[in-house]
Write a protein that holds these residues in place. Structure first.
Motif, PDB file in Angstrom:
ATOM      1  N   ASP A   1      53.576 133.225  62.636  1.00 15.95           N
ATOM      2  CA  ASP A   1      52.640 133.937  63.473  1.00 15.95           C
ATOM      3  C   ASP A   1      52.193 133.106  64.667  1.00 15.95           C
ATOM      4  O   ASP A   1      51.278 133.510  65.377  1.00 15.95           O
ATOM      5  N   GLU A   2      52.775 131.938  64.856  1.00 10.78           N
ATOM      6  CA  GLU A   2      52.367 131.061  65.945  1.00 10.78           C
ATOM      7  C   GLU A   2      53.602 130.579  66.692  1.00 10.78           C
ATOM      8  O   GLU A   2      54.600 130.212  66.070  1.00 10.78           O
ATOM      9  N   LEU A   3      53.540 130.576  68.010  1.00 10.46           N
ATOM     10  CA  LEU A   3      54.665 130.126  68.828  1.00 10.46           C
ATOM     11  C   LEU A   3      54.682 128.599  68.867  1.00 10.46           C
ATOM     12  O   LEU A   3      53.724 127.969  69.305  1.00 10.46           O
TER      13      LEU A   3
END
Length: 77
Positions: A1-3
């Motif tokens: 859910d995080e780049l």
């Protein structure tokens, strides 16, 4: 859910390689660079190019450590 990071391959150019601050220094930049090099080599026979700002010493170090050479410096006002 995080780049964690990203890289763009446009023709024979590696563009906009970045790694988010929390993930810098963990090898992700090198992995992205090697992915980009491999992708371009599979799809394009021209020499690989990239551009980097002189102030971005971490990026310059990464590129030099992985076989890239500075062949042109452009002064931007």
């Amino acid at each position: 859910d995080e780049l964690m990071g990203s890289v763009a391959c446009i023709g024979n150019e590696i563009d906009d390689l970045f790694v988010s601050k929390p993930y810098q220094g963990m090898g992700y930049g090198k992995q992205l660079l090697l992915f980009a090099v491999h992708h371009i080599q599979q799809t394009n026979s021209d020499p690989i190019t990239l551009h980097v700002a002189k102030w971005n010493e971490k990026a310059i170090s990464l590129y030099l450590q992985n076989g890239f050479k500075c062949v042109y410096a452009e002064k931007i006002r």
